[in-house]
Design a protein around this motif. Structure first.
Motif, short mmCIF file in Angstrom:
data_model
loop_
_atom_site.label_atom_id
_atom_site.label_comp_id
_atom_site.label_asym_id
_atom_site.label_seq_id
_atom_site.Cartn_x
_atom_site.Cartn_y
_atom_site.Cartn_z
N MET A 177 79.04 13.18 24.20
CA MET A 177 78.86 13.58 22.87
C MET A 177 79.92 13.44 21.96
O MET A 177 79.91 12.85 20.83
CB MET A 177 78.21 15.04 22.69
CG MET A 177 76.88 14.98 23.01
SD MET A 177 75.82 16.76 22.79
CE MET A 177 75.82 16.59 20.98
N MET A 178 81.11 13.86 22.33
CA MET A 178 82.31 13.69 21.34
C MET A 178 82.71 12.24 21.29
O MET A 178 83.11 11.77 20.43
CB MET A 178 83.41 14.52 22.12
CG MET A 178 83.32 15.97 21.82
SD MET A 178 82.94 16.56 20.23
CE MET A 178 84.44 15.86 19.61
N GLU A 179 82.37 11.53 22.61
CA GLU A 179 82.94 9.96 22.57
C GLU A 179 81.80 9.32 21.58
O GLU A 179 82.17 8.55 21.06
CB GLU A 179 82.44 9.46 23.92
CG GLU A 179 83.83 10.21 25.07
CD GLU A 179 83.61 9.69 26.44
OE1 GLU A 179 82.53 9.07 26.75
OE2 GLU A 179 84.28 9.78 27.13
N LEU A 180 80.54 9.77 21.83
CA LEU A 180 79.35 9.12 20.74
C LEU A 180 79.85 9.62 19.22
O LEU A 180 80.06 8.79 18.37
CB LEU A 180 78.08 9.60 21.05
CG LEU A 180 77.19 9.37 19.98
CD1 LEU A 180 76.84 7.96 20.37
CD2 LEU A 180 75.70 10.13 20.41
N TYR A 181 80.36 10.55 18.86
CA TYR A 181 80.80 10.82 17.53
C TYR A 181 81.97 10.09 17.06
O TYR A 181 81.88 9.48 16.08
CB TYR A 181 81.19 12.55 17.40
CG TYR A 181 80.09 13.54 17.50
CD1 TYR A 181 78.56 13.10 17.39
CD2 TYR A 181 80.16 14.59 18.20
CE1 TYR A 181 77.43 14.06 17.28
CE2 TYR A 181 79.26 15.49 18.39
CZ TYR A 181 77.94 15.18 17.86
OH TYR A 181 76.88 16.09 18.17
N LYS A 182 82.94 9.83 18.12
CA LYS A 182 84.06 9.30 17.72
C LYS A 182 83.80 7.76 17.60
O LYS A 182 84.08 6.86 16.72
CB LYS A 182 85.20 9.60 18.97
CG LYS A 182 86.32 8.89 18.57
CD LYS A 182 87.20 8.88 19.77
CE LYS A 182 88.80 8.30 19.51
NZ LYS A 182 89.73 8.86 20.59
N ARG A 183 82.72 7.34 18.57
CA ARG A 183 82.46 5.83 18.38
C ARG A 183 81.75 5.52 17.20
O ARG A 183 81.82 4.34 16.31
CB ARG A 183 81.73 5.47 19.61
CG ARG A 183 81.25 3.83 19.67
CD ARG A 183 80.59 3.82 21.11
NE ARG A 183 79.47 4.36 21.18
CZ ARG A 183 79.05 5.40 22.05
NH1 ARG A 183 80.08 5.82 22.76
NH2 ARG A 183 78.04 5.93 22.30
N GLU A 184 80.80 6.50 16.69
CA GLU A 184 79.80 6.13 15.60
C GLU A 184 80.77 6.74 14.38
O GLU A 184 80.19 6.56 13.15
CB GLU A 184 78.63 7.04 15.73
CG GLU A 184 77.84 6.17 16.97
CD GLU A 184 77.55 4.93 16.66
OE1 GLU A 184 77.16 4.46 15.47
OE2 GLU A 184 76.98 4.11 17.75
N LYS A 185 81.98 7.30 14.33
CA LYS A 185 82.78 7.93 13.17
C LYS A 185 81.73 8.81 12.51
O LYS A 185 81.65 8.93 11.05
CB LYS A 185 83.20 6.71 12.28
CG LYS A 185 83.94 5.91 12.93
CD LYS A 185 84.20 4.74 11.80
CE LYS A 185 85.34 3.77 12.75
NZ LYS A 185 85.85 2.21 11.75
N VAL A 186 81.27 9.89 13.25
CA VAL A 186 80.44 11.07 12.69
C VAL A 186 81.32 12.47 13.05
O VAL A 186 81.89 12.61 13.87
CB VAL A 186 79.33 11.01 13.36
CG1 VAL A 186 78.47 12.27 12.96
CG2 VAL A 186 78.59 9.68 13.15
N ASN A 187 81.41 12.92 11.80
CA ASN A 187 82.02 14.39 12.00
C ASN A 187 80.87 15.49 12.15
O ASN A 187 80.36 15.70 11.11
CB ASN A 187 82.81 14.78 10.91
CG ASN A 187 83.54 16.17 10.93
OD1 ASN A 187 83.29 16.92 11.85
ND2 ASN A 187 84.34 16.31 9.92
N PRO A 188 80.62 16.04 13.30
CA PRO A 188 79.64 17.16 13.26
C PRO A 188 79.89 18.35 12.39
O PRO A 188 78.86 19.08 12.12
CB PRO A 188 79.49 17.30 14.98
CG PRO A 188 80.83 17.02 15.29
CD PRO A 188 81.38 15.87 14.37
#
Length: 601
Positions: free
Chosen positions: A427-438
Motif C-alpha cells: 500500500m505504501m508503494e502504491l501511495y508513493k507511485r500514485e503520489k498520494v498522501n493518506p
C-alpha cells in the motif's frame, strides 16, 4: 480499515474528546455571592526613603479607616459615556456607572455600575493622597478620609475639570484637579504648595480598593479576572485567590507583592467586560503594589511615585491617570497608541494570542463594515476558509485520489491475505507511485481545533460580542441559543430552559440542530465505511456534537455551521474536479436502509 478512514476518525475523535473534556471539566460555574466584608480601607505602601515610623503608620493601613460620613458632599460626574459622583471625603472616585451598557438585554435593565462607595455591597473605588516623609506626620497630609473643599455645585464633564483643595493648617496647601475625556480616562493632578517655613518630603500615591471579590466572578479557566498589571513590558495576571499567596507584610499583617517599575507600567483590576487601572505618565518610575488584607478581605493595588522634596515657597505636582470603564478594543487601542504601553493586553487574549488578536481585529473590522456581528462571524469564516484553501485543496484532492485507488487497494488486501506487513508495504508503494498522501485527509479537521479554540476565546472574552445581535431571537451572540424545542423555537410564550439547566442539554435550539445537520451532510460526501465500529462513530458524531455544543455561545455555533457549509461545498467541487463524483443523495438513502439480520449458523 483503510488509512484514509483511520486518519479521519482519529482527527474527528480527537476534536470530540478535546471539546468534550473542556466542556465537562471546565463548565462555566454559577455566579458566587461575595462574602460580607468589613467597611474599611488601607493606604498604600510608602516610599522607602520615608522615615520608617511614618511609612509604617501611613502606608500599610495599620489602623482601619472609618466609613464615609453620611453627610459627605459630592460632586457630580456627567459625560457622554459615564455618570456618577466624587465624594469630598477622601476625594474618592467611588460612584461610576456606564451609560452605554445595561446589565441584561432588557431595555429597562439598570445600567452597569462599576465603582461603588464604602457602605454599599462590593465597595470599589479609587483614592489618592500623599505619604508623609521626614518632618511630617500622618495628619499633616491628605488621606483616605480627608474632607476636601470644592466649588459648590461643580460638575465634572469633559469640558469642565473640578479642583479639590485642602489646607493642613501648618503651611501646606494641597490641591487635586480631576478631568475626564469623552470615554473612560480620568486625569488626576495632585499638587502641594509649601509655605511652612521649612523643607518637607512626601510621596504621591494612587490606590484602587475592592472590598471582597465581585459577585459575578466567572471563575472560568478561559478568562482572567483579578489583578492585571504591566511593568516595563512584563504582563502580570493574578487571580484574586492567588493574591492570598503573597508574602506577608510584617508591618500590618496584609500580604503584598511589590515591583519597581523603571519607565512604563500600570496596574488595576479586570472583570469580564470592565476594568479600572491606575496609570502613571509614560516614562515615570514608580512602585507597583498589589495587596490583600485577609482580615478585612480588601484587594488593593497602588502606584507610589518617588518622594519629592519641596522647599519653603516652592510647589510640586504630578499627574496620573485612571481608566474606569468598559474594555472596548477600539477605545483601549486608542489609549495604547497615545502612549500607554501594552494597554491592549488588559483583554485576556490567552496563549494563542498570535491567533486571537488578528482574528478579533478582522472580526471587528468586518462588523464595522457589515454592521452585524453575526454576518461578521460568517465573513470571518469565509476569510479563514480562503486562507486555508491551499491546504484544503490538497487534502480533498488527495481524498478524491484515494477513492479512485479504492479498487486497487481492495485487490492488494486480497493478495496479501492475512499478511498485514506485506499489505502495508504494498500500500505504501502504491501511495508513493500514485503520489498520494493518506494523512492529508485529516488535516482540515485538525487545523480547525486551534481555530475553534481561538474563536471561542474571542467570543467569550471580548466585550464587542456581549449583547451583539444577529437576527430574530438571536440578540446576544455571546450567549447560548435562546430558542428551544421546549418552546417550539419561540412560538410558545415561555422561555427556553436556562443554559445551566440539565433540560437545556436536551431541549436544544435551532442553531445546534443546524450544526448537527450540516455535520451529517458533510459525512454523506462519502459512503459509510464498511467497518461496524466506524459506522457507529460516524453515525453518532454529528448528533453528539449537536447536543454538546448546544450550550456554547451562539456566535461560535454560527461559525461552525458556516464552516461546515463552506467545507461541504469546497469538498464536493474539488472532488468532482478530480474525477470523483460524490453520491450525496445515494449515501443519505443508504444510511436509512435496514441492515440485514445476521443469519444463524
Amino acid at each position: 480499515m483503510d488509512d484514509q478512514n483511520k486518519n479521519l476518525i482519529l482527527a474527528t475523535v480527537l476534536s470530540f474528546l478535546v471539546i468534550l473534556g473542556w466542556y465537562t471539566f471546565f463548565p462555566p460555574p454559577e455566579p458566587e455571592q461575595a462574602p460580607e466584608t468589613a467597611v474599611s480601607e488601607t493606604a498604600p505602601a510608602g516610599d522607602t526613603a520615608l522615615a520608617p515610623s511614618a511609612a509604617a503608620e501611613a502606608v500599610d493601613g495599620s489602623a482601619p479607616e472609618q466609613a464615609e460620613a453620611p453627610q459627605a458632599a459630592r460632586l457630580a460626574i456627567d459625560t457622554p459615556r459615564v455618570t456618577g459622583s466624587i465624594s469630598l471625603q477622601g476625594g474618592r472616585i467611588d460612584d461610576l456607572s456606564l451609560k452605554d451598557y445595561r446589565e441584561t438585554l432588557d431595555e429597562n435593565s439598570p445600567i452597569v455600575k462599576l465603582l461603588k462607595p464604602v457602605g454599599e455591597a462590593e465597595a470599589y473605588y479609587a483614592l489618592y493622597g500623599w505619604a508623609p516623609g521626614a518632618g511630617l506626620s500622618l495628619d499633616q497630609v491628605p488621606g483616605a478620609n480627608t474632607v476636601w473643599s470644592a466649588e459648590a455645585d461643580a460638575t465634572l464633564t469633559p469640558d469642565s475639570p473640578v479642583t479639590l483643595t485642602w489646607d493642613n493648617g501648618n503651611g501646606l496647601t494641597f490641591s487635586r484637579t480631576i478631568s475626564v475625556d469623552e470615554d473612560y480616562m480620568f486625569s488626576v493632578t495632585q499638587s502641594v504648595a509649601n509655605a511652612s517655613g521649612g523643607t518637607v518630603s512626601l510621596a504621591p500615591y494612587g490606590t484602587l480598593a475592592r472590598h471582597g471579590q465581585p459577585a459575578d466572578l466567572k471563575n472560568f479557566f478561559i478568562l482572567h479576572e483579578g489583578l492585571v498589571g504591566m511593568s516595563d513590558g512584563e504582563l502580570a495576571e493574578i487571580d484574586y485567590d492567588d493574591m492570598a499567596d503573597f508574602e506577608p507584610d510584617a508591618r500590618d499583617g496584609s500580604k503584598a507583592e511589590i515591583r519597581q517599575v523603571a519607565e512604563n507600567g500600570w496596574i488595576g483590576f479586570t472583570d469580564h467586560y470592565w476594568m479600572s487601572t491606575l496609570i502613571p505618565e509614560p516614562g515615570q518610575a514608580f512602585r507597583s503594589i498589589a495587596k490583600f488584607d485577609e482580615r478585612r478581605e480588601i484587594y488593593q493595588t497602588d502606584i507610589v511615585l518617588p518622594t519629592v522634596t519641596v522647599a519653603d515657597g516652592q510647589s510640586s505636582e504630578v499627574t496620573t491617570q485612571l481608566f474606569a470603564g468598559a474594555k472596548e478594543w477600539e477605545t483601549i487601542r486608542g489609549y495604547q497608541k497615545a502612549g500607554i504601553q501594552g494597554f491592549l493586553d488588559v483583554i485576556d487574549w490567552g496563549w494563542f494570542f498570535f491567533l486571537t488578536k488578528p482574528m478579533f481585529w478582522l472580526l471587528h473590522n468586518l462588523n464595522v463594515l457589515i454592521g452585524n456581528m453575526g454576518w461578521a462571524i460568517i465573513g470571518l469564516t469565509v476569510v479563514i476558509k480562503i486562507l486555508v484553501f491551499p491546504l484544503a485543496y490538497k487534502s480533498y484532492a488527495s481524498m478524491a485520489k484515494m477513492k479512485e485507488l479504492q479498487p486497487e487497494m481492495e485487490k492488494l488486501k486480497e493478495r496479501a491475505g492475512d499478511d498485514r506487513q506485506k499489505m502495508q508495504k504494498e500500500m505504501m508503494e502504491l501511495y508513493k507511485r500514485e503520489k498520494v498522501n493518506p494523512a492529508a485527509g485529516c488535516l482540515p479537521i485538525l487545523i480547525q481545533i486551534p481555530i475553534f479554540f481561538s474563536l471561542y476565546k474571542v467570543i467569550f472574552v471580548t466585550l464587542e460580542l456581549r449583547h451583539a445581535p444577529f437576527f430574530g431571537p438571536f440578540q446576544d451572540l455571546s450567549a447560548p441559543d435562546p430558542t428551544s424545542i421546549f418552546n417550539l423555537f419561540g412560538l410558545l410564550p415561555f422561555a427556553a430552559p436556562a443554559p445551566e439547566s440539565i433540560l437545556a442539554l436536551v431541549f436544544i435550539g435551532i442553531l445546534p440542530i443546524l450544526l448537527g445537520v450540516s455535520m451529517w451532510l458533510q459525512q454523506k460526501l462519502n459512503p459509510a465505511p464498511t467497518d461496524p465500529t466506524q459506522q457507529m462513530i460516524f453515525a453518532w458524531m454529528p448528533w453528539v456534537f449537536m447536543f454538546m455544543l448546544g450550550g456554547f455561545a451562539s456566535g461560535l455555533v454560527v461559525y461552525w455551521i458556516a464552516n461546515n457549509t463552506i467545507t461541504f461545498t469546497q469538498q464536493y467541487l474539488i472532488m468532482r474536479s478530480h474525477g470523483y463524483k460524490p453520491d450525496v443523495f445515494g449515501n443519505i438513502k443508504s444510511s436509512f436502509k435496514k441492515k440485514p439480520k445476521a443469519e444463524n449458523e
